[in-house]
Design an enzyme around this catalytic site. Structure first.
Site, short mmCIF file in Angstrom:
data_model
loop_
_atom_site.label_atom_id
_atom_site.label_comp_id
_atom_site.label_asym_id
_atom_site.label_seq_id
_atom_site.Cartn_x
_atom_site.Cartn_y
_atom_site.Cartn_z
N ASP A 149 14.96 -56.88 38.13
CA ASP A 149 14.18 -55.66 38.33
C ASP A 149 15.02 -54.44 37.99
O ASP A 149 16.15 -54.32 38.46
CB ASP A 149 13.82 -55.58 39.83
CG ASP A 149 12.34 -55.47 40.05
OD1 ASP A 149 11.76 -54.49 39.59
OD2 ASP A 149 11.80 -56.37 40.71
N ASP A 193 10.27 -51.43 36.80
CA ASP A 193 9.51 -50.98 37.96
C ASP A 193 8.86 -49.62 37.67
O ASP A 193 9.48 -48.76 37.03
CB ASP A 193 10.50 -50.83 39.13
CG ASP A 193 9.84 -50.48 40.43
OD1 ASP A 193 9.08 -51.30 40.94
OD2 ASP A 193 10.10 -49.37 40.94
N GLU A 210 5.81 -52.85 34.83
CA GLU A 210 4.79 -52.66 35.87
C GLU A 210 4.03 -51.39 35.50
O GLU A 210 4.62 -50.31 35.48
CB GLU A 210 5.44 -52.50 37.25
CG GLU A 210 4.40 -52.44 38.35
CD GLU A 210 4.88 -51.77 39.62
OE1 GLU A 210 4.36 -52.05 40.68
OE2 GLU A 210 5.81 -50.92 39.54
N HIS A 258 5.38 -59.28 45.45
CA HIS A 258 5.91 -58.75 46.70
C HIS A 258 5.12 -57.55 47.22
O HIS A 258 5.43 -57.03 48.29
CB HIS A 258 7.38 -58.37 46.49
CG HIS A 258 7.50 -57.26 45.48
ND1 HIS A 258 7.22 -57.44 44.14
CD2 HIS A 258 7.82 -55.95 45.62
CE1 HIS A 258 7.37 -56.30 43.50
NE2 HIS A 258 7.74 -55.37 44.38
N ASP A 259 4.14 -57.06 46.45
CA ASP A 259 3.34 -55.91 46.88
C ASP A 259 1.92 -56.30 47.29
O ASP A 259 1.13 -55.43 47.68
CB ASP A 259 3.21 -54.90 45.72
CG ASP A 259 4.51 -54.20 45.41
OD1 ASP A 259 5.35 -54.03 46.33
OD2 ASP A 259 4.71 -53.81 44.25
C1 GLC Z 1 7.04 -50.82 42.54
C2 GLC Z 1 7.48 -51.99 43.40
C3 GLC Z 1 7.25 -51.66 44.83
C4 GLC Z 1 8.05 -50.43 45.19
C5 GLC Z 1 7.71 -49.28 44.24
C6 GLC Z 1 8.71 -48.17 44.37
O1 GLC Z 1 5.68 -50.60 42.63
O2 GLC Z 1 6.79 -53.14 43.00
O3 GLC Z 1 7.60 -52.71 45.67
O4 GLC Z 1 7.77 -50.05 46.49
O5 GLC Z 1 7.77 -49.69 42.89
O6 GLC Z 1 9.93 -48.55 43.84
#
Ligand code: GLC
Length: 550
Positions: A100, A202, A251, A319-320
């Protein structure tokens, strides 16, 4: 590792949320050595690569997504030697690794931010966004952050506000500043040097912000989502990835499939994109369910539009998100298998999230101290401040919380589900670990785990699943997924009932079933008599033909 061009095409990834995966030293937190210990398990599952969530130094306000040193390993997770060993041992086992990269923001404990706070004379001041108070002390604008509350936090010493799209512990980096982009390029080079095979970028759509005057009343997140000019940054990032045959998955919350297609096929910024469109909730607060018809329409649209490049980044959990069998289904093993068939049957690069392969479920929150993520804690307090009674607030804040996917991995039926031997675990373990765990499923031929292994092997062995384009065979049903993967040589058909009730169904065209071989392990009957099919709850039928289906 052997150099394979575009090794990620049609590969299966396994996402590891390090903190909750396996604790090798019994301090209560998962660690890199824990992943090394579980390499035989990951290999046995049959995946091609792992995606490791952040393992950097971090005060850990956001599951490590608040990085305080990008070139380090957080002491809770182990050492740089552990990381090097992990990469080496995964590679020895023919498993690649992507990591990540959190490039939108740092932790407020990062040295750059601490230096930045010293004021304009600091070299790091412009690494972040600082603004003077407005209207007698207020924030520069009324934008709201993703985690609730303002995007601005006041620094008493500097008497200025700094900007954060997420929590106040995660100040956004100022990508307008060439020095910041230079640092980012160094970070990428450093990890490429270490032998990683790619990155998950991310919050990739948030790197660019609108002018502070931007009116966000039409689109709450529009001020920092896919803002014009973002492409310039992505162009630079693409150059930084260089020619290392890396897999880059972005993402990309807030972009539509046409933009995604352009980014991947024309601009080649990413090899895949994670969109957030298909995991959509419906229902009243506290009782939300995943919207199956949206799941279908969204997945079909992305599959069809990305058919040429097969670049869809497919997932049902990460994880979200809450656990997929809890929000889209009824938590039964058969439901888990139906969702697995969908996930592994589609084209693109697909991701299994730790625990999904054994059917882990949502957590049943009984007290507010069990809410451990910033956003669910904020949601809970904001509900209380609106005089919502505590149990109702807990129900509402907990129902769709990302805390569900962060409970510890359920390895066996010993203390903490075998995740750690500590008696003071800082994380949650779902009480159903006694019945849902890896050990009990390994030897059970009909387990969810073994079904995942079957599907992943099928995906690897069947040429049609490698090259085959996605064809949607059902345009109308709100209950059934019916699609095929097709090449000139043949087709594999997937018919999946995503409901826990029997569905009687007429495909929109005729199928000559005599030509098909049934390959789903539990299918006893395939009766397409009179073209009307009756499909049991969560029934899965996988058929193969050597003739193109037309
Ligand atoms: C992304 C991650 C998430 C995190 C956010 C801020 O969306 O997947 O878990 O809280 O970024 O870094």
């Amino acid at each position: 590792m052997e150099r394979v061009e575009k090794w990620w095409r049609n590969a299966v990834g396994y996402q590891i949320n390090l903190k909750s995966f396996f604790d090798s030293n019994n301090d209560g937190k998962g660690d890199l050595k824990g992943v090394i210990d579980k390499i035989p398990y990951i290999k046995n599952l049959g995946v091609d690569f792992v995606w490791l969530s952040p393992f950097y130094s971090s005060p850990d306000y956001d599951n490590g997504y608040d990085v305080s040193d990008f070139l380090s390993v957080g002491s809770d997770f182990g050492s740089m030697d552990d990381f090097n060993n992990l990469v080496e041992m995964l590679h020895e086992n023919n498993i690649r690794i992507i990591i990540d990269l959190v490039l939108n923001h740092t932790s407020s404990q990062h040295e750059w931010f601490k230096e930045s706070k010293k004021g304009e004379e600091s070299k790091y001041y412009d690494y972040y966004f600082w603004e003077n108070p407005k209207n007698g002390g207020g924030p520069p604008n009324n934008w709201e952050s993703f985690f609730g509350g303002s995007v601005w936090t006041f620094d008493e010493k500097l008497e200025k506000y700094y900007f954060h799209s997420f929590s106040k512990y995660q100040p956004d980096l100022n990508w307008n500043n060439e020095a910041v982009r230079h640092e980012i390029r160094n970070i990428i080079d450093w990890w490429v040097e270490k032998g990683v095979d790619g990155f998950r970028i991310d919050a990739a759509t948030h790197l660019k912000k609108e002018d502070w005057e931007y009116d966000n009343s039409e689109n709450k997140w529009g001020a920092f989502t896919n803002v014009p000019g973002l492409n310039n940054y992505l162009d630079e990032l693409k150059i930084a990835y260089g020619k290392h045959n890396l897999y880059i998955v972005g993402e990309a919350g807030g972009i539509n499939v046409n933009e995604a297609k352009y980014w991947m096929e024309e601009k080649e910024y990413f090899n895949s994109i994670f969109d957030l469109d298909h995991i959509y909730k419906i229902g009243i607060p506290g009782f939300e369910k995943g919207d199956i018809s949206r799941l279908k329409s969204s997945l079909v649209e992305w599959q069809e539009k990305l058919n040429d490049s097969m670049s869809h980044g497919i997932y049902l959990e990460n994880h979200d998100t809450p656990r997929s069998i809890s929000i889209f289904g009824d938590e039964t093993p058969q439901c888990a298998k139906a969702l697995a068939t969908l996930l592994i049957g589609l084209s693109g690069t697909c991701f299994v999230y730790q625990g999904e392969e054994i059917g882990m479920t949502n957590y049943n929150f009984t007290k507010n101290s069990e809410l451990l993520t910033e956003d669910s804690k904020n949601k809970y307090s904001s509900l209380l401040s609106r005089n919502i009674p505590e149990p109702v607030a807990l129900k509402i804040a907990g129902r769709w919380a990302r805390d569900h996917s962060r409970t510890t991995m359920q390895w066996d039926n010993s203390i903490n589900g075998g995740f750690s031997k500590t008696h003071c675990l800082p994380l949650l373990t779902n009480s159903n670990y006694q019945s849902i765990n890896v050990t009990s499923q390994i030897t059970d031929k009909s387990s969810i785990l073994n079904y995942y292994r079957f599907l992943i092997q099928l995906r690897h062995e069947e040429e049609i699943l490698h090259e085959g384009k996605f064809v949607n065979l059902d345009k109308y049903s709100q209950d059934i997924f019916f699609f095929s993967r097709e090449t000139e040589e043949g087709a594999i058909l997937f018919l999946i009932n995503l409901r826990n009730f029997e569905v009687s169904y007429t495909p929109f065209k005729e199928f000559f079933l005599s030509k098909y071989e049934v390959i789903s392990p539990d299918t006893n009957k395939v009766d397409f008599t009179n073209r009307r099919i009756t499909i049991d709850p969560y029934e899965i039928i996988i058929l193969k033909t050597n003739f193109k289906n037309d």
